[in-house]
Design an enzyme around this catalytic site. Structure first.
Site, mmCIF file in Angstrom:
data_model
loop_
_atom_site.group_PDB
_atom_site.id
_atom_site.type_symbol
_atom_site.label_atom_id
_atom_site.label_comp_id
_atom_site.label_asym_id
_atom_site.label_seq_id
_atom_site.Cartn_x
_atom_site.Cartn_y
_atom_site.Cartn_z
ATOM 1 N NE ARG A 30 -4.956 4.909 9.470
ATOM 2 C CZ ARG A 30 -5.489 4.004 8.620
ATOM 3 N NH1 ARG A 30 -4.963 2.762 8.573
ATOM 4 N NH2 ARG A 30 -6.478 4.396 7.705
ATOM 5 C CG HIS A 60 -9.245 5.911 1.338
ATOM 6 N ND1 HIS A 60 -9.075 5.935 -0.070
ATOM 7 C CD2 HIS A 60 -8.584 4.926 2.046
ATOM 8 C CE1 HIS A 60 -8.168 4.671 -0.123
ATOM 9 N NE2 HIS A 60 -7.946 4.216 1.100
ATOM 10 N NE ARG A 97 -5.059 5.896 3.123
ATOM 11 C CZ ARG A 97 -5.259 4.893 3.811
ATOM 12 N NH1 ARG A 97 -6.077 5.023 4.641
ATOM 13 N NH2 ARG A 97 -5.084 3.533 3.460
ATOM 14 C CD GLU A 152 -3.107 -1.169 2.171
ATOM 15 O OE1 GLU A 152 -3.164 -0.332 3.003
ATOM 16 O OE2 GLU A 152 -3.629 -2.211 2.311
ATOM 17 C CG HIS A 199 -10.290 5.947 5.456
ATOM 18 N ND1 HIS A 199 -11.408 5.124 5.024
ATOM 19 C CD2 HIS A 199 -9.167 5.676 5.807
ATOM 20 C CE1 HIS A 199 -10.424 3.995 5.156
ATOM 21 N NE2 HIS A 199 -9.537 4.119 5.699
#
Ligand code: FAD
Ligand code: SIN
Length: 534
Positions: free
Chosen positions: A375, A233, A279, A116, A340
């Protein structure tokens, strides 16, 4: 005697996602546990998790690398000792989860590690392809149900934290099955109520995720931390529905590409890591492309993954897309950002202890500062596992309640509950429009004005509905978040202020928010912990 039913336990856990179930299972050997949850046991963000758990378990990986990636994504706001615990205790915590019955996908006799964004290694273990959360929730719900020491109270919504002399001694909850308030009394209480995605009009979070525990903790006098940091997100499916269906970052980890309306793969223009940039960077790039094209979405092209691989690795996503008429992978799917994950929460130490004795916060509702300002993908399920164990140990060591304290609670009447009606929908628009992935002083002040205006619609009730309680909590948090965001005059991680570009070294501090003696919020700061312990 109080007219309120009073139930005595050793421990209380509020919330039944990964954090609540895991903590409860660990507490069960040391005493009686009351597990309260406001809906059915398996409702919460956990069951929706797709990508998986980030953990340095592969032979090519090392916790040191996982730590480095976590700190990099956190944009200078992670407490280093907490992030070290996450990365180094992660492998053992995940092995323990597997011993509790959770099954992860294997390839050639090894865990099938996915990738990811912002991870330097393939280190995401996953279950049934893209149904990781559902598998974890299944295994832990079964483990909790098997333990005689855990009593599960569904449809039981925490309404107040009970305190005596500044110590938490339990929870006043509303039992909606019986339609009455109940006092749960215990020497240690853990909030595991998740984040607050549902404060926003567009979110991936299910309806129960409304920030309740964080609001309750604030009202009771506990300190909140870094509540200006909400992660958006970049790739929720841009199709009608609530919550928004997530198009996992693991898709881009497997080769999927973001395209603009000209069919151009645009991410490389915005960040050197392209589609696998952190992100917050991807979310803002997507928003810029949407704005440039005057369109409410960009596209995610799944063709590079290949049809066979896509169907095997992402069966839930394929079924959802095709069910909605998107012929993946032949046709790209429309995606846009959605609220998110909440990096902020109840301020805790590395054992999940809040500023209030007897009160703990674990999982997304707590803020240990492992995630900093942004995060790293798939670090939150791991956080719940690693720190849930520590939380249970610390709770077990809490001092027993005195007979005088128990007698004092027995004399109390239930408190009326803050309720709000008729504005939750508007509030979610206000949050989305003013406190989203891009904010400014003007939008934040606008949010504050709206919140002040809506506050007139909050009152107190002895017979609340679940929605009314959630609305009052959401409004309280919205005001506090806007104040914290205004006070952070920089752009760091997920907090992006148009008029304060870039980070300010002076602001490399955690924002602390607590209720002052006059009932108004007070804001303070605490330096980030940078000293390495390992
Ligand atoms: P939750 O699972 O949200 O549980 C909160 C619980 O508290 C619920 O049971 C709720 O009913 C209960 N509750 C709330 N308020 C009250 C109240 N007042 N009284 C009683 N009960 C209450 N993270 C990863 O690491 N990897 C992933 O792949 C991943 N994918 C994700 C995909 C989606 C779509 C979403 C939404 C999140 C994803 N995340 C992922 C984030 C991760 O799932 C969450 O951060 C994590 O599951 C939070 O767990 P939790 O136990 O803290 O809270
Ligand atoms: C995803 O699968 O993209 C979500 C992962 C996460 O939120 O950690």
């Amino acid at each position: 005697m109080s007219k309120c039913e009073q139930l005595q336990y050793d421990f209380i856990v509020v919330g039944s996602g990964i954090a609540g179930l895991w903590t409860a299972v660990h507490l069960a050997d040391g005493g009686k546990v009351a597990l309260l949850t406001k809906d059915d046991l398996q409702q919460g963000s956990t069951a929706y998790a797709q990508g998986g758990i980030a953990v340095a378990l592969s032979d090519e990986d090392d916790p040191e690398l996982h730590l480095r990636d976590t700190l990099e994504a956190g944009a200078g706001l992670c407490d280093v000792p907490a992030a070290e615990i996450l990365a180094f205790e992660g492998p053992e915590a995940v092995r323990e989860l597997i011993e509790h019955g959770a099954q992860f996908d294997m390839e050639n006799g090894e865990y099938a590690f996915g990738r990811e964004a912002a991870h330097s290694q393939r280190r995401i273990i996953h279950a049934q392809g893209d149904a990781t959360g559902a598998e974890i929730e299944r295994a832990l719900a079964a483990a909790a149900r098997e333990r005689n020491n855990i009593d599960i109270f569904e449809k039981t919504q925490a309404a107040h934290i009970l305190t005596v002399d500044g110590h938490c001694v339990g929870i006043q909850a509303h039992d909606f099955a019986a339609g009455k308030p109940v006092f749960f009394v215990a020497k240690a209480t853990a909030l595991a109520t998740g984040g607050l995605g549902c404060l926003y009009r567009v979110t991936t979070n299910p309806p129960v995720v409304t920030g309740d525990g964080i609001a309750l903790a604030y009202r009771a006098g506990a300190t909140l931390k870094d509540i200006e940091f909400v992660q958006f997100h970049p790739t929720a499916l841009a199709a009608p529905g609530f919550p928004k269906f997530l198009m996992s970052e693991a898709l881009r980890g497997d080769g999927a590409q973001l395209l603009n309306h000209d069919g151009e793969p645009f991410m490389q223009r915005h960040h050197k890591m392209g589609n696998l940039a952190p992100r917050d960077e991807v979310a803002r790039a997507v928003m810029q492309e949407m704005k440039a094209a005057h369109q409410p979405f960009v596209y995610l092209d799944l063709q590079p993954i290949g049809k066979r691989r896509l169907e095997k690795r992402f069966p839930t996503i394929v079924a959802e897309c095709r069910g909605r008429g998107f012929a993946v992978p032949d046709q790209p799917v429309p995606v846009s950002p959605a609220a998110h994950y909440f990096m902020g929460g109840v301020d805790t130490d590395i054992d999940c202890m809040s500023s209030m004795p007897g009160l703990f916060a674990v999982g997304e509702c707590g803020c240990i500062s492992v995630h900093g300002a942004n995060r790293l993908a798939s670090n939150s399920l791991l956080e719940a596992l690693v720190f849930g164990r520590r939380c249970a140990v610390a709770m077990a060591n809490a001092e027993a309640l005195s007979a005088a304290t128990i007698a004092e609670i027995a004399r109390r009447e239930p408190q009326a509950v803050p309720v709000g009606s008729g504005f939750y929908h508007d509030l979610r628009d206000i949050m989305w429009d003013n406190m989203g992935a891009v904010r400014s002083g003007a939008t934040l002040r606008n949010a504050l004005q709206h919140v002040a205006h809506l506050s007139a619609r909050v009152s107190e009730s002895e017979e609340p509905t679940p929605d009314e309680m959630e609305a009052a909590n959401a409004l309280l948090l919205a005001g506090l978040m806007a104040k914290a965001a205004l006070s952070r005059r920089e752009s760091r991680g997920a907090h992006y202020r148009v008029e304060h570009q870039g980070v300010s070294e002076q602001m490399r501090q955690h924002t602390l928010v607590r209720i002052g003696d006059n009932g108004e919020p007070e804001i303070d700061y605490r330096p980030v912990e940078l000293q390495r312990h390992r």
